[in-house]
Design a protein around this motif. Structure first.
Motif, PDB file in Angstrom:
ATOM      1  N   ASP A   1       0.847  -1.195   0.000  1.00  0.00           N
ATOM      2  CA  ASP A   1       0.000   0.000   0.000  1.00  0.00           C
ATOM      3  C   ASP A   1       0.884   1.247   0.000  1.00  0.00           C
ATOM      4  O   ASP A   1       1.523   1.573   1.001  1.00  0.00           O
ATOM      5  N   PHE A   2       0.895   1.950  -1.119  1.00  0.00           N
ATOM      6  CA  PHE A   2       1.748   3.148  -1.218  1.00  0.00           C
ATOM      7  C   PHE A   2       1.211   4.320  -0.394  1.00  0.00           C
ATOM      8  O   PHE A   2       1.906   5.299  -0.197  1.00  0.00           O
ATOM      9  N   ASN A   3      -0.021   4.202   0.094  1.00  0.00           N
ATOM     10  CA  ASN A   3      -0.490   5.216   1.043  1.00  0.00           C
ATOM     11  C   ASN A   3       0.014   4.938   2.452  1.00  0.00           C
ATOM     12  O   ASN A   3      -0.213   5.715   3.369  1.00  0.00           O
ATOM     13  N   ALA A   4       0.677   3.814   2.605  1.00  0.00           N
ATOM     14  CA  ALA A   4       1.240   3.459   3.906  1.00  0.00           C
ATOM     15  C   ALA A   4       2.704   3.059   3.726  1.00  0.00           C
ATOM     16  O   ALA A   4       3.232   2.227   4.460  1.00  0.00           O
ATOM     17  N   GLY A   5       3.355   3.661   2.729  1.00  0.00           N
ATOM     18  CA  GLY A   5       4.744   3.305   2.497  1.00  0.00           C
ATOM     19  C   GLY A   5       5.334   4.053   1.321  1.00  0.00           C
ATOM     20  O   GLY A   5       4.647   4.844   0.668  1.00  0.00           O
ATOM     21  N   ARG A   6       6.597   3.847   1.043  1.00  0.00           N
ATOM     22  CA  ARG A   6       7.260   4.455  -0.090  1.00  0.00           C
ATOM     23  C   ARG A   6       8.507   3.648  -0.409  1.00  0.00           C
ATOM     24  O   ARG A   6       8.998   2.889   0.426  1.00  0.00           O
TER      25      ARG A   6
ATOM     26  N   LEU B   1       7.847   2.064  10.479  1.00  0.00           N
ATOM     27  CA  LEU B   1       7.849   3.141  11.476  1.00  0.00           C
ATOM     28  C   LEU B   1       6.569   3.040  12.297  1.00  0.00           C
ATOM     29  O   LEU B   1       6.586   3.149  13.513  1.00  0.00           O
ATOM     30  N   ASN B   2       5.479   2.851  11.599  1.00  0.00           N
ATOM     31  CA  ASN B   2       4.226   2.435  12.229  1.00  0.00           C
ATOM     32  C   ASN B   2       3.433   1.726  11.130  1.00  0.00           C
ATOM     33  O   ASN B   2       3.823   1.793   9.958  1.00  0.00           O
TER      34      ASN B   2
ATOM     35  N   GLY C   1       1.057   2.362   9.426  1.00  0.00           N
ATOM     36  CA  GLY C   1       0.670   3.227   8.315  1.00  0.00           C
ATOM     37  C   GLY C   1       1.857   3.821   7.583  1.00  0.00           C
ATOM     38  O   GLY C   1       1.687   4.678   6.711  1.00  0.00           O
ATOM     39  N   ASP C   2       3.062   3.407   7.957  1.00  0.00           N
ATOM     40  CA  ASP C   2       4.263   3.980   7.337  1.00  0.00           C
ATOM     41  C   ASP C   2       5.379   2.937   7.355  1.00  0.00           C
ATOM     42  O   ASP C   2       6.229   2.936   8.231  1.00  0.00           O
TER      43      ASP C   2
ATOM     44  N   ARG D   1       8.281   1.492   5.084  1.00  0.00           N
ATOM     45  CA  ARG D   1       9.039   1.871   3.903  1.00  0.00           C
ATOM     46  C   ARG D   1       9.961   0.752   3.433  1.00  0.00           C
ATOM     47  O   ARG D   1      10.462  -0.009   4.245  1.00  0.00           O
TER      48      ARG D   1
ATOM     49  N   GLY E   1       1.102   1.289  17.592  1.00  0.00           N
ATOM     50  CA  GLY E   1       1.512   2.267  18.596  1.00  0.00           C
ATOM     51  C   GLY E   1       2.098   1.648  19.847  1.00  0.00           C
ATOM     52  O   GLY E   1       2.688   2.332  20.661  1.00  0.00           O
TER      53      GLY E   1
ATOM     54  N   PRO F   1       4.047   8.733   3.988  1.00  0.00           N
ATOM     55  CA  PRO F   1       2.764   8.195   3.529  1.00  0.00           C
ATOM     56  C   PRO F   1       1.633   8.613   4.462  1.00  0.00           C
ATOM     57  O   PRO F   1       1.796   8.657   5.674  1.00  0.00           O
ATOM     58  N   LYS F   2       0.485   8.907   3.854  1.00  0.00           N
ATOM     59  CA  LYS F   2      -0.562   9.583   4.633  1.00  0.00           C
ATOM     60  C   LYS F   2      -1.173   8.722   5.725  1.00  0.00           C
ATOM     61  O   LYS F   2      -1.626   9.242   6.738  1.00  0.00           O
ATOM     62  N   LYS F   3      -1.165   7.401   5.537  1.00  0.00           N
ATOM     63  CA  LYS F   3      -1.782   6.565   6.572  1.00  0.00           C
ATOM     64  C   LYS F   3      -0.959   6.532   7.863  1.00  0.00           C
ATOM     65  O   LYS F   3      -1.451   6.080   8.896  1.00  0.00           O
ATOM     66  N   GLY F   4       0.287   6.967   7.778  1.00  0.00           N
ATOM     67  CA  GLY F   4       1.108   6.954   8.981  1.00  0.00           C
ATOM     68  C   GLY F   4       1.035   8.251   9.778  1.00  0.00           C
ATOM     69  O   GLY F   4       1.644   8.359  10.849  1.00  0.00           O
TER      70      GLY F   4
ATOM     71  N   GLN G   1      -0.372   8.319  13.690  1.00  0.00           N
ATOM     72  CA  GLN G   1       0.573   7.773  14.666  1.00  0.00           C
ATOM     73  C   GLN G   1       1.807   8.672  14.768  1.00  0.00           C
ATOM     74  O   GLN G   1       2.332   8.924  15.852  1.00  0.00           O
TER      75      GLN G   1
END
Lengths: 505, 505
Positions: free
Chosen positions: A226-231, A243-244, A246-247, A249, A285, B37-40, B43
């Motif tokens: 999911d690129f909205n939760a990563g890059r 990182l969390n 939602g992030d 990478r 979290g 990324p926006k989903k992160g 948090q």
């Protein structure tokens, strides 16, 4: 009772704080590797050290000790939710281990390993084991001391394994690697003697970096990343970092003249990332929002890399897409040729370049050496010779110098003894999990061939990903597949796959 | 004595810790704005809040209070180095102010402003002042309360100015803005009535983003920005951030059909960055490794943006380079045409789009309103009408709606009352500093025309940059230029420059 509730709340709050420090440190490190300007590195390293120390202080504080003591009381503990119980258990393990090491020894060890890494880098570059030897000797001594302080049954190496794969023992590893040795060493020899040499020349052409990136992005998106939760970014050494949830990478490295290095390393890191992106909201979290163990994490990177990404059905679906991305460069290549090329097996000296078949032998060598070092059965000064002899015995190759031999991996310079076995464990888990998925989704190959990965990802999310570190590593494979670890799944997979590829009878 | 030394060491160590938290928070925010990324984000925001709170706790702790008390004893204080003295002074100011606000009020205020920002965004989008009004009323009330708690002489607004420009007073600002009003309002009217309308059409063409980036990178490198101690990224709102002196990043925003927005905003941020990149090694890592005040920081961004980047000698040197970067797009443009186009002046409604000449009137309007709000002389509910009347009076324009009027700036939603004046102060400082540089480097124009910025940067580094926040803002302009702030430098500069451009007699 109200007091217990208060402690529980404060304890869970503390775990969130520790996790937040972890997120900050994670980002600082990610940034250092992806593009931080070099003049800021020295100061940045101090900042990383400071935040790391703050989080460590929280973990080993007297207050943490008191909270853990209160919550671990049997009558209190049984009243906790599953998540809270695991939080107490995992934090208690960390607390107990950290508190057993005297502060001055811990500080000295941290300084030593920090220094050792740059000494190792230089030693590797110069193929000069002697330069690294005194550092490695001290690091091994510390690890032997720590093992005694931590305590163990049967073998001191068990105490170190605990950091990477809680519950894993030398007895188990000896049995599993025994099977690996018995069955893989002859198989590797058979492949070598088969006379079959797949053509891989078409993998070595100039491949435009931007196009490689575009294809990699396309593939991981197909798999469910999911690129909205990563890059995706570029680094010297590829990695994934959560990182969390939602992030999460991933990074990769593009070789300008080679197609598959970046591609499979991206799929590998994507596997790690799918795990962390799908951790349940309710544990996000907290310190439980991570993989359950190193081996379990690795099982997911290897599942997606090997059992999906290097499979024939996958390339039935995606070779045409790859061809479209690189017009004129792969037009004549058939799926069969491509599949044979990416799965070419050949004994080699460097672990990180090893193919699927020979990889576990590289790990086995490291395991045998670590186990004996920690037991005091061999000495650091003899490592080069021991290393070279084992490579000759198992892989039929002898390093020309220690830079491509005993000095090749970073792990020991950082004191990571007990880490390597998790790589093989990851492969074993992945093979067994693949078999379990196939039982539930008998049309697995068809799904892959159609690019339908959602059912596969959902299967894994339900059973593994969403649980994060709430899942106990010791019970993991039984919980997921219904049976104890059985190395034969991996060995059978390798025999079948490479038997067909190399036309062994 | 040994005790004092111990306290001193512990105190300076504590400042390093606080700075490290600042570096981590800085990077977390930079990352949020450049590509997290926006989903992160949710948090991540918690993590930012947590680290921020940890640093704040250290600042206001009883321990900090005791250390400050010990070190501020006259006999101890006089024995400290200049750096240590300033560290004590600046930290004491922060400590005293923070301790004066009851914790529950501070928490409530933080929550209020966090919420208010998104309310403001929505209100601005809908041009709906009523939606924002109750939040702004509460924020103003808090700021009035804080001013009373902090204490002040003469005017409560002085207590708020202290956060941005220590020592600055309403009395001074009234005098300076009085001169600005007296001399600029007629000048703006003269320019408007001059009948001269510079042709700016060539600035509005499609300009390739990659080429814009390349030219921006080239220009800041020319000015002395060190890419080994920084990087450029894209964000919605451009900013500069000094994580540490070896890592000072700038961001910019490229408009596809406009050349100068990105360019001058990059030069502006580069000015901020040059300041922080050149802070002396000996204060790096402490809380003094930052600009001495908001106004002083702004003086450096404006110096490079306006007094260098928008000057005629600069474009004598760089227009040919710009033409080379955009072949076929600007070939026919002369330096004179280009200079007139980038310096076109015209009253407008939006501060951040205002030209150099009218900009200070936008600030003056905000200053007058803030001062009266905090003094309780006007009410929040009347702001739209007050705002519109002032725009009409000073700039001859009336907003059509509050989105392009009183709701245009983010500052108030975050409670930043007292911030705006530092923008004008930056311009005043920059003009006076330019005159001082010209006295020491009489060939300033020639240097600029030859792209020789090192002597200019060195002049500024020696007198301003390397001192960071060791320099006292109150004494700053005297120390740097040898005289008290004299607004006439800015006004004379504007009269000369725009007098020539608009052919006023």
């Amino acid at each position: 009772m109200s007091n217990t509730n208060e402690i529980k709340t404060r304890f869970m709050e503390r775990l969130r704080t520790i996790k937040s420090y972890g997120e900050a440190v994670g980002l600082l490190l990610w940034d250092l590797r992806t593009g931080a300007p070099k003049k800021g590195v020295a100061q940045r390293s101090k900042t990383v050290g400071l935040l790391h120390t703050e989080a460590h202080k929280l973990t080993v504080s007297d207050e943490m000790g008191k909270m853990l003591e209160a919550l671990a009381q049997p009558d209190v503990f049984t009243g906790l939710s599953e998540i809270e119980q695991r939080a107490v258990e995992t934090m208690k393990l960390q607390y107990d281990r950290s508190r057993k090491i005297p502060t001055d020894q811990f500080q000295a060890y941290v300084t030593l390993t920090a220094e050792a890494e740059s000494v190792w880098e230089e030693a590797k570059r110069n193929a000069d084991f002697k330069a690294f030897q005194p550092y490695l000797e001290k690091i091994v001594d510390y690890n032997r001391k720590f093992a005694e302080l931590w305590g163990y049954e049967d073998h001191p190496y068990n105490a170190l394994l605990e950091d990477y794969e809680p519950g894993l023992t030398v007895r188990q590893l000896d049995e599993w690697f025994g099977q690996v040795k018995d069955q893989l060493v002859p198989l590797v020899a058979q492949v070598k003697d088969s006379g079959i040499k797949p053509d891989t020349s078409f993998l070595n052409q100039p491949f435009d970096k931007e196009k490689q990136l575009a294809f990699n992005r396309y593939i991981v998106q197909e798999l469910g990343y999911d690129f909205n939760a990563g890059r995706i970014d570029e680094t010297e050494h590829p990695f994934a970092i959560g990182l969390n949830p939602g992030d999460v990478r991933i990074t990769t490295r593009f070789k300008p003249d080679e197609l598959t290095f970046a591609l499979f390393s991206t799929i590998h890191e994507c596997g790690h990332a799918l795990y962390e992106q799908n951790i349940a909201e309710e544990i996000a979290g907290t310190t439980l929002a991570q993989g359950a163990s190193y081996g379990i994490h690795e099982s997911q990177s290897r599942f997606w890399e090997i059992f999906i990404g290097m499979s024939r059905p996958f390339w039935n679906r995606y070779l045409p897409e790859l061809q479209k991305h690189f017009p004129g460069q792969l037009d004549e290549v058939t799926v069969d040729q491509f599949y044979r090329a990416i799965n070419k097996s050949e004994p080699s000296l460097i672990r990180i370049e090893a193919d699927e078949l020979t990889y576990n032998l590289h790990i086995m060598i490291r395991y045998e050496i670590e186990k004996q070092l920690i037991a005091g059965q061999i000495e650091v000064k003899d490592l080069p010779e021991i290393w070279n002899a084992k490579y000759e015995e198992y892989l039929g190759l002898r390093p020309q110098h220690d830079g491509e031999g005993v000095l090749q991996d970073v792990h020991w310079s950082g004191g990571s003894f007990g880490y390597f076995p998790s790589y093989s464990l990851g492969n074993m888990y992945a093979a067994q999990i693949t078999a379990a998925i196939r039982r539930d989704l008998p049309n697995l190959d068809e799904l892959v061939e159609q690019g339908e990965f959602a059912p596969i990802k959902n299967w894994l999310t339900e059973r593994i990903y969403r649980h994060g570190a709430v899942m106990k590593p010791e019970r993991f494979i039984v919980q997921v597949t219904g049976e104890e670890l059985n190395v034969q799944y991996l060995l059978d997979h390798l025999k079948t796959k490479f038997g067909e590829l190399y036309e062994l009878e």
